[in-house]
Design a protein around this motif. Sequence first.
Motif, PDB file in Angstrom:
ATOM      1  N   LYS A 119      11.713   4.256  -5.891  1.00 43.83           N
ATOM      2  CA  LYS A 119      12.731   3.867  -4.917  1.00 43.83           C
ATOM      3  C   LYS A 119      12.740   2.355  -4.710  1.00 43.83           C
ATOM      4  O   LYS A 119      11.749   1.675  -4.959  1.00 43.83           O
ATOM      5  CB  LYS A 119      12.489   4.575  -3.584  1.00 43.83           C
ATOM      6  CG  LYS A 119      12.715   6.079  -3.662  1.00 43.83           C
ATOM      7  CD  LYS A 119      12.558   6.734  -2.297  1.00 43.83           C
ATOM      8  CE  LYS A 119      12.830   8.229  -2.407  1.00 43.83           C
ATOM      9  NZ  LYS A 119      12.698   8.902  -1.093  1.00 43.83           N
ATOM     10  N   TYR A 135      18.883  -0.944  -1.034  1.00 47.21           N
ATOM     11  CA  TYR A 135      17.538  -0.408  -0.846  1.00 47.21           C
ATOM     12  C   TYR A 135      17.613   1.078  -0.492  1.00 47.21           C
ATOM     13  O   TYR A 135      18.658   1.578  -0.067  1.00 47.21           O
ATOM     14  CB  TYR A 135      16.796  -1.165   0.263  1.00 47.21           C
ATOM     15  CG  TYR A 135      17.475  -1.094   1.612  1.00 47.21           C
ATOM     16  CD1 TYR A 135      17.159  -0.101   2.528  1.00 47.21           C
ATOM     17  CD2 TYR A 135      18.456  -2.021   1.972  1.00 47.21           C
ATOM     18  CE1 TYR A 135      17.786  -0.027   3.760  1.00 47.21           C
ATOM     19  CE2 TYR A 135      19.083  -1.960   3.195  1.00 47.21           C
ATOM     20  CZ  TYR A 135      18.752  -0.963   4.088  1.00 47.21           C
ATOM     21  OH  TYR A 135      19.377  -0.885   5.300  1.00 47.21           O
ATOM     22  N   ASP A 136      16.491   1.756  -0.675  1.00 42.61           N
ATOM     23  CA  ASP A 136      16.398   3.180  -0.320  1.00 42.61           C
ATOM     24  C   ASP A 136      15.655   3.388   0.990  1.00 42.61           C
ATOM     25  O   ASP A 136      15.925   4.332   1.715  1.00 42.61           O
ATOM     26  CB  ASP A 136      15.691   3.965  -1.439  1.00 42.61           C
ATOM     27  CG  ASP A 136      16.439   3.912  -2.757  1.00 42.61           C
ATOM     28  OD1 ASP A 136      17.652   4.193  -2.750  1.00 42.61           O
ATOM     29  OD2 ASP A 136      15.824   3.574  -3.789  1.00 42.61           O
TER      30      ASP A 136
END
Length: 237
Positions: free
Chosen positions: A196, A126-127
Amino acid sequence: MNKCLLCEEETNRILSWHQFFLLEDPPVICEKCRQSFEKIKGEGCRTCSRPLAALDSSFIIEGVCLDCVRWEEDPLYRGALVENRSLYVYNDAMKEVIARFKYRGDYVLAKLFAKDIRETAKQMTYDLVVAVPLSEERLYERRFNQAEALAEEAGLEITPVLERIHSEKQSKKSRVERLQAPQVFKIKEKSSFCHKKILILDDIYTTGSTLRQAAYLLKQAGAAEVSALTLARGQGT
């Protein structure tokens, strides 16, 4: 002497070498209380972590529970949520802890699962992290957001991109009412997460409707991918 946050018995009668040399924090609950929580083990649904051992084979399709299959058949939510990873079964011990934590304002209980959440988050891609928000009314009532507390104690930085519209408590609703509930979120800021991968953090996965409503909005607003990490997997589906 450290006392268990749940039963107040001593937690570290025998220190490990790592704890003795301060390389590892002492436990915050005793071993007896720790064992009352049931970690999800064995084969689980590839989408929502629901333990599959207790399900009839007719409710499992290629490693996915029938509820998640139905979610993917809904054109509105198809592909909204890549996966949810839940850490524990929502058993009686977990229900009691979450009730104390969520409804009685016992913030310190977020420390109980900080290590588990932190280690599981490291395994996910994940970002940024988004904690499921509370409405202003619910936040005033509870004094803190339990999802944010879990994230903060685990050392996960939160990006507040969602707002919650005030509605009846989810715990008061039936499964059908949860599944048919209108959208309860709105976007605060789109530019911070466009393209994202987002990790949503919450306390309990029950029907999956809350996470999918949030995931749907985030995807519609430009997120590349949405997954979720939840403390417990309820058996309400």
